[in-house]
Design a protein around this motif. Structure first.
Motif, PDB file in Angstrom:
ATOM      1  N   PHE A  75      33.978   9.979  -7.670  1.00 14.96           N
ATOM      2  CA  PHE A  75      34.965   9.214  -6.898  1.00 14.96           C
ATOM      3  C   PHE A  75      36.223   8.975  -7.724  1.00 14.96           C
ATOM      4  O   PHE A  75      37.343   9.179  -7.249  1.00 14.96           O
ATOM      5  CB  PHE A  75      34.359   7.883  -6.447  1.00 14.96           C
ATOM      6  N   ASN A  78      38.174  12.219  -8.124  1.00 11.23           N
ATOM      7  CA  ASN A  78      38.904  12.579  -6.908  1.00 11.23           C
ATOM      8  C   ASN A  78      40.085  11.653  -6.666  1.00 11.23           C
ATOM      9  O   ASN A  78      41.107  12.066  -6.129  1.00 11.23           O
ATOM     10  CB  ASN A  78      37.970  12.542  -5.696  1.00 11.23           C
ATOM     11  N   ARG A  79      39.964  10.403  -7.048  1.00 10.32           N
ATOM     12  CA  ARG A  79      41.010   9.417  -6.813  1.00 10.32           C
ATOM     13  C   ARG A  79      42.198   9.592  -7.768  1.00 10.32           C
ATOM     14  O   ARG A  79      43.344   9.492  -7.355  1.00 10.32           O
ATOM     15  CB  ARG A  79      40.425   8.015  -6.958  1.00 10.32           C
TER      16      ARG A  79
END
Length: 82
Positions: A75, A78-79
């Motif tokens: 996460f 990807n962020r």
């Protein structure tokens, strides 16, 4: 579990994390696997500090800890990696 066990478990965790959180990642399978290994090691370390995941061998608890660690790192990757 030792560090080698968490690395091997990280391969599985990376695959599970990618399956749970599909999408277009810049690194593909190799980056997801590396994030899985890192997530498993960090998850195992944190789990050992708080008293969970100290059982030796492959168990549902160790898979869950490794997968959660891999999901968190995936996460974050990807962020912030875009």
């Amino acid at each position: 579990m030792g560090i080698i066990s968490w690395i091997i478990l990280g391969l599985l965790a990376g695959i599970l994390a990618k399956w749970i959180m599909p999408g277009k990642d810049g690194g593909g399978f190799i980056m997801t696997t590396l994030l899985g290994i890192a997530g498993a090691v960090v998850g195992g370390w944190v789990g050992s500090l708080i008293g969970i995941g100290t059982a030796g061998g492959l168990s549902l608890g160790s898979i869950a800890i490794a997968t959660v660690g891999a999901l968190i790192l995936l996460f974050l990757y990807n962020r912030f990696a875009k």
